[in-house]
Design an enzyme around this catalytic site. Sequence first.
Site, PDB file in Angstrom:
ATOM      1  N   LYS A 219       0.476  -0.918  -0.192  1.00 13.09           N
ATOM      2  CA  LYS A 219      -0.155  -0.012   0.223  1.00 13.09           C
ATOM      3  C   LYS A 219       1.328   1.168  -0.285  1.00 13.09           C
ATOM      4  O   LYS A 219       1.111   1.475   0.781  1.00 13.09           O
ATOM      5  CB  LYS A 219      -0.996   0.212   1.208  1.00 13.09           C
ATOM      6  CG  LYS A 219      -2.085   0.657   0.655  1.00 13.09           C
ATOM      7  CD  LYS A 219      -3.291  -0.007   2.184  1.00 13.09           C
ATOM      8  CE  LYS A 219      -4.858   1.217   2.270  1.00 13.09           C
ATOM      9  NZ  LYS A 219      -5.130   2.061   0.828  1.00 13.09           N
TER      10      LYS A 219
HETATM   11  N1  PMP Z   1      -7.781  -1.922  -3.275  1.00 15.44           N
HETATM   12  C1  PMP Z   1      -7.100  -0.836  -2.852  1.00 15.44           C
HETATM   13  C2  PMP Z   1      -6.681   0.019  -4.425  1.00 15.44           C
HETATM   14  C3  PMP Z   1      -7.234   0.117  -1.946  1.00 15.44           C
HETATM   15  O1  PMP Z   1      -6.802   1.026  -2.179  1.00 15.44           O
HETATM   16  C4  PMP Z   1      -7.213  -0.912  -1.235  1.00 15.44           C
HETATM   17  C5  PMP Z   1      -7.772  -0.365   0.415  1.00 15.44           C
HETATM   18  N2  PMP Z   1      -6.881  -0.264   1.440  1.00 15.44           N
HETATM   19  C6  PMP Z   1      -8.594  -2.301  -1.372  1.00 15.44           C
HETATM   20  C7  PMP Z   1      -8.276  -2.672  -1.821  1.00 15.44           C
HETATM   21  C8  PMP Z   1      -9.364  -2.151   0.128  1.00 15.44           C
HETATM   22  O2  PMP Z   1      -8.277  -2.981   1.146  1.00 15.44           O
HETATM   23  P1  PMP Z   1      -8.737  -3.537   2.731  1.00 15.44           P
HETATM   24  O3  PMP Z   1      -9.896  -4.173   3.094  1.00 15.44           O
HETATM   25  O4  PMP Z   1      -7.281  -3.835   2.747  1.00 15.44           O
HETATM   26  O5  PMP Z   1      -9.201  -2.128   2.751  1.00 15.44           O
END
Ligand code: PMP
Length: 305
Positions: free
Chosen positions: A156
């Site tokens: 991320k």
């Molecule tokens: N894809 C992207 C590109 C994101 O930014 C997020 C948010 N973090 C997610 C998927 C979903 O991830 P999570 O469920 O861990 O928040």
Amino acid sequence: MTNYYNENTVIYLDGQFVKATDAKIDLYSQSMHYGYAVFEGIRSYKTVSGETKIFKEQEHFARLQHSADSLNLPYVYDAATLIAATYEVLKRNNLQDAYIRPLVYAPANMSFVKNSASHIAIQVWEMAPFLGEKLLRVMTSSFQRPNPKGFVITAKASGHYVNSILASQEAKANGFDEALLTDMNGFVAEGPGANMFYEKNGKLFTPSEGNILPGITRATVFEICGELGIEVIEKQITVAEVKEADAAFFCGTAAEVIGWESYDNSVFKKEWSKTLSRIIQKAYASRVIEKRISIPEKELKEVEA
Ligand code: PMP
């Protein structure tokens, strides 16, 4: 726009609790110039017993470390310390239902060599729980997700979000609520900040890993489906098959589980309230506040039919 902070807001910065208005970051940081930083998006909820609980805190801090390691950003923090610090930041800001944003960023350095140190900040702001019944109008973005051979897409990383911002802004400029991005081969990948699932004939489908951020909410949807006996299939998904779906939803920490009204202006055949997706949405909303609910077998059978 959200009011992120005021003169009383406290943040965690490199081991100290400081006022947001006193905190300083280095303008010569690579993070500012190149997007070379990693972060997390986490939520805390006021549970049914009245306590503040960070949802899936271990998973989020493990991913923060994975993201930092993937980008060669020094990561000298341990999860227990950061989790305790996060609870303290929530307490000092008098927040229970909150969004939590840890950010690991680089020191002053304009060259591309490895840094010997990094910084960490944890910011929190109020976030109302659960968006509920609102359904989204989604369009296929003209922007594709980054090539996994050009980035570590399981990280991320801040810089990746320029892609998300472009896609989301494009969708809104075209009168939609949100974008769906394809991967570099034209298969469905994910939203700018959320993973996607679609429902067809009583089963769920979601893009396989490889071109997506493997979301913690996505994993929670798998857990919920396992408990409810709903089959989930991970595969390469085309834009055309999503249009033929009974329903679709985004899921992510901020978005939670949020259904779609239409995709590229084609409206889904099933009414949202009669879908398995809606049951999953309800189960997720209960889980984050630690509310036990039981979904009668009858209800599941009815919507599958
Ligand atoms: N894809 C992207 C590109 C994101 O930014 C997020 C948010 N973090 C997610 C998927 C979903 O991830 P999570 O469920 O861990 O928040």
